[in-house]
Design a protein around this motif. Structure first.
Motif, PDB file in Angstrom:
ATOM      1  N   GLU A 202      -4.954  -0.241   0.337  1.00 30.18           N
ATOM      2  CA  GLU A 202      -3.882  -0.985  -0.306  1.00 30.18           C
ATOM      3  C   GLU A 202      -4.165  -2.488  -0.286  1.00 30.18           C
ATOM      4  OE1 GLU A 202       0.147  -0.035   0.845  1.00 30.18           O
ATOM      5  OE2 GLU A 202      -0.389   2.070   1.138  1.00 30.18           O
ATOM      6  N   LEU A 203      -4.740  -2.968   0.813  1.00 25.55           N
ATOM      7  CA  LEU A 203      -5.129  -4.376   0.875  1.00 25.55           C
ATOM      8  C   LEU A 203      -6.171  -4.705  -0.178  1.00 25.55           C
ATOM      9  CD1 LEU A 203      -5.449  -5.313   4.661  1.00 25.55           C
ATOM     10  CD2 LEU A 203      -4.073  -6.457   2.945  1.00 25.55           C
ATOM     11  N   GLU A 204      -7.109  -3.811  -0.379  1.00 30.46           N
ATOM     12  CA  GLU A 204      -8.167  -4.059  -1.351  1.00 30.46           C
ATOM     13  C   GLU A 204      -7.656  -4.031  -2.787  1.00 30.46           C
ATOM     14  OE1 GLU A 204     -11.143  -1.183  -0.374  1.00 30.46           O
ATOM     15  OE2 GLU A 204     -11.954  -2.418   1.231  1.00 30.46           O
ATOM     16  N   LYS A 205      -6.528  -3.354  -3.029  1.00 31.81           N
ATOM     17  CA  LYS A 205      -5.954  -3.292  -4.388  1.00 31.81           C
ATOM     18  C   LYS A 205      -5.293  -4.610  -4.788  1.00 31.81           C
ATOM     19  CE  LYS A 205      -4.986   1.640  -4.361  1.00 31.81           C
ATOM     20  NZ  LYS A 205      -3.907   2.652  -4.329  1.00 31.81           N
TER      21      LYS A 205
ATOM     22  N   ALA B 113      -4.445 -10.066   4.585  1.00 35.20           N
ATOM     23  CA  ALA B 113      -3.459  -9.908   3.519  1.00 35.20           C
ATOM     24  C   ALA B 113      -3.050 -11.273   2.972  1.00 35.20           C
ATOM     25  CB  ALA B 113      -2.242  -9.146   4.044  1.00 35.20           C
ATOM     26  N   ASP B 114      -2.791 -12.230   3.859  1.00 36.38           N
ATOM     27  CA  ASP B 114      -2.416 -13.570   3.408  1.00 36.38           C
ATOM     28  C   ASP B 114      -3.529 -14.215   2.581  1.00 36.38           C
ATOM     29  OD1 ASP B 114       0.134 -13.600   4.433  1.00 36.38           O
ATOM     30  OD2 ASP B 114      -0.457 -14.511   6.343  1.00 36.38           O
ATOM     31  N   GLU B 115      -4.747 -14.067   3.037  1.00 37.23           N
ATOM     32  CA  GLU B 115      -5.877 -14.659   2.303  1.00 37.23           C
ATOM     33  C   GLU B 115      -6.046 -14.008   0.941  1.00 37.23           C
ATOM     34  OE1 GLU B 115      -8.900 -17.369   1.625  1.00 37.23           O
ATOM     35  OE2 GLU B 115      -7.307 -17.330   3.097  1.00 37.23           O
ATOM     36  N   ARG B 116      -5.900 -12.701   0.902  1.00 34.32           N
ATOM     37  CA  ARG B 116      -6.008 -11.976  -0.374  1.00 34.32           C
ATOM     38  C   ARG B 116      -4.893 -12.414  -1.320  1.00 34.32           C
ATOM     39  NH1 ARG B 116     -10.339  -8.363  -1.362  1.00 34.32           N
ATOM     40  NH2 ARG B 116      -9.652  -6.892  -2.903  1.00 34.32           N
ATOM     41  N   LEU B 117      -3.660 -12.516  -0.802  1.00 36.13           N
ATOM     42  CA  LEU B 117      -2.536 -12.978  -1.622  1.00 36.13           C
ATOM     43  C   LEU B 117      -2.760 -14.414  -2.104  1.00 36.13           C
ATOM     44  CD1 LEU B 117       0.492 -11.595   0.430  1.00 36.13           C
ATOM     45  CD2 LEU B 117      -0.151 -10.921  -1.888  1.00 36.13           C
ATOM     46  N   ARG B 118      -3.266 -15.260  -1.224  1.00 37.84           N
ATOM     47  CA  ARG B 118      -3.502 -16.658  -1.591  1.00 37.84           C
ATOM     48  C   ARG B 118      -4.560 -16.769  -2.679  1.00 37.84           C
ATOM     49  NH1 ARG B 118      -6.912 -20.434  -1.082  1.00 37.84           N
ATOM     50  NH2 ARG B 118      -8.330 -19.262   0.225  1.00 37.84           N
ATOM     51  N   GLN B 119      -5.665 -16.020  -2.526  1.00 36.47           N
ATOM     52  CA  GLN B 119      -6.750 -16.102  -3.507  1.00 36.47           C
ATOM     53  C   GLN B 119      -6.355 -15.521  -4.859  1.00 36.47           C
ATOM     54  OE1 GLN B 119     -10.070 -14.120  -1.703  1.00 36.47           O
ATOM     55  NE2 GLN B 119     -10.726 -15.951  -0.599  1.00 36.47           N
ATOM     56  N   ARG B 120      -5.686 -14.402  -4.850  1.00 34.36           N
ATOM     57  CA  ARG B 120      -5.396 -13.694  -6.105  1.00 34.36           C
ATOM     58  C   ARG B 120      -4.084 -14.119  -6.763  1.00 34.36           C
ATOM     59  NH1 ARG B 120      -8.638  -8.721  -5.780  1.00 34.36           N
ATOM     60  NH2 ARG B 120     -10.634  -9.624  -5.181  1.00 34.36           N
ATOM     61  N   HIS B 121      -3.082 -14.519  -5.938  1.00 39.28           N
ATOM     62  CA  HIS B 121      -1.761 -14.755  -6.502  1.00 39.28           C
ATOM     63  C   HIS B 121      -1.169 -16.117  -6.132  1.00 39.28           C
ATOM     64  CE1 HIS B 121      -1.782 -10.553  -7.690  1.00 39.28           C
ATOM     65  NE2 HIS B 121      -2.160 -10.248  -6.458  1.00 39.28           N
TER      66      HIS B 121
ATOM     67  N   ALA C 145       9.448 -13.169  -0.625  1.00 39.54           N
ATOM     68  CA  ALA C 145       9.948 -12.187  -1.593  1.00 39.54           C
ATOM     69  C   ALA C 145       8.834 -11.754  -2.545  1.00 39.54           C
ATOM     70  CB  ALA C 145      11.112 -12.782  -2.376  1.00 39.54           C
ATOM     71  N   ARG C 146       8.091 -12.709  -3.070  1.00 39.06           N
ATOM     72  CA  ARG C 146       6.996 -12.360  -3.984  1.00 39.06           C
ATOM     73  C   ARG C 146       5.886 -11.627  -3.240  1.00 39.06           C
ATOM     74  NH1 ARG C 146       2.868 -15.690  -7.266  1.00 39.06           N
ATOM     75  NH2 ARG C 146       2.265 -14.143  -8.819  1.00 39.06           N
ATOM     76  N   ALA C 147       5.583 -12.081  -2.018  1.00 41.94           N
ATOM     77  CA  ALA C 147       4.546 -11.411  -1.223  1.00 41.94           C
ATOM     78  C   ALA C 147       4.932  -9.964  -0.949  1.00 41.94           C
ATOM     79  CB  ALA C 147       4.313 -12.163   0.083  1.00 41.94           C
ATOM     80  N   ARG C 148       6.204  -9.735  -0.654  1.00 44.76           N
ATOM     81  CA  ARG C 148       6.650  -8.367  -0.386  1.00 44.76           C
ATOM     82  C   ARG C 148       6.524  -7.500  -1.635  1.00 44.76           C
ATOM     83  NH1 ARG C 148      11.551  -6.394   3.255  1.00 44.76           N
ATOM     84  NH2 ARG C 148      11.180  -4.180   3.002  1.00 44.76           N
ATOM     85  N   ALA C 149       6.829  -8.067  -2.790  1.00 50.13           N
ATOM     86  CA  ALA C 149       6.708  -7.318  -4.041  1.00 50.13           C
ATOM     87  C   ALA C 149       5.239  -6.997  -4.332  1.00 50.13           C
ATOM     88  CB  ALA C 149       7.316  -8.113  -5.190  1.00 50.13           C
ATOM     89  N   LEU C 150       4.361  -7.940  -4.049  1.00 49.92           N
ATOM     90  CA  LEU C 150       2.930  -7.716  -4.312  1.00 49.92           C
ATOM     91  C   LEU C 150       2.308  -6.739  -3.315  1.00 49.92           C
ATOM     92  CD1 LEU C 150       1.906 -11.393  -5.108  1.00 49.92           C
ATOM     93  CD2 LEU C 150       1.927  -9.482  -6.723  1.00 49.92           C
ATOM     94  N   LEU C 151       2.725  -6.841  -2.052  1.00 50.70           N
ATOM     95  CA  LEU C 151       2.155  -5.970  -1.018  1.00 50.70           C
ATOM     96  C   LEU C 151       2.687  -4.543  -1.115  1.00 50.70           C
ATOM     97  CD1 LEU C 151       2.269  -8.301   2.117  1.00 50.70           C
ATOM     98  CD2 LEU C 151       0.232  -7.517   0.923  1.00 50.70           C
TER      99      LEU C 151
END
Length: 194
Positions: A190-193, A140-148, A157-163
């Motif tokens: 959900e992770l893949e989205k 999840a962290d890697e996906r968030l880092r790459q995409r956002h 706060a932003r990670a929670r909104a995105l997840l």
């Protein structure tokens, strides 16, 4: 007209090709062959060194030969598979459509990296919390880092909104029991989205 049915044409089962090499014996046979090879090489080395007037401690010779045999075995295991017989240098090989069952498959290795811990966690929920959940968090962290450009630690706060609340809660609070395959599939979806 042919008597082949549509079921025969659409069947995807294929037989595994038989290996050309003879069946390998068990581990005991492999170990005995390796020990015999090591002993033979050590005997030849001792005789050769004594013939020229050199004396080397037997322990050093045995250790050196064992190290050479180990390196040889590792290199053989890591070597790429040989080119098919019908290929020539500089010409791309022709795919004969058969699957190489003996090849090491990186996808299978990756799947086993998930399959085994998931299998362990079916009977022990603490294994899921200790092994699988941190891996899912890393994904999840890697996906968030790459995409956002954020992680759960850098901007919670932003990670929670995105997840989303469901995925955030799952990753932050360990479940009491191992999730069912259906629940785990929904979480991975959900992770893949992201």
């Amino acid at each position: 007209m042919s008597s082949t049915s549509i079921d025969d044409l659409l069947t995807t089962e294929e037989e595994r090709p038989r290996r050309d090499e003879p069946l390998r014996r068990g581990r005991v046979g492999q170990v005995l062959r390796a020990l015999a090879g090591i002993a033979a090489v050590v005997v030849v080395l001792v005789a050769g060194l004594r013939a020229v007037g050199l004396r080397v401690p037997l322990l050093i010779l045995v250790a050196g030969v064992v190290a050479l045999f180990a390196v040889r075995r590792i290199v053989a295991a890591l070597a790429p598979s040989p080119l098919p017989a019908n290929s020539r240098p500089g010409v791309p090989p022709v795919d004969d459509g058969t699957w190489n069952w003996g090849a090491r498959d990186a996808l299978r290795t990756a799947i086993n990296g998930w399959e085994w811990p998931l299998d362990w966690s079916a009977s022990r929920p603490d294994r899921f919390t200790e092994v699988v959940l941190p891996r899912l968090g890393e994904l999840a962290d890697e996906r968030l880092r790459q995409r956002h450009g954020v992680t759960r630690e850098s901007d919670p706060a932003r990670a929670r909104a995105l997840l989303g609340d469901r995925l955030w809660t799952f990753l932050e609070t360990p479940p009491r029991r191992t999730p069912s395959p259906r629940d785990l599939a929904a979480i991975v979806a959900e992770l893949e989205k992201l």
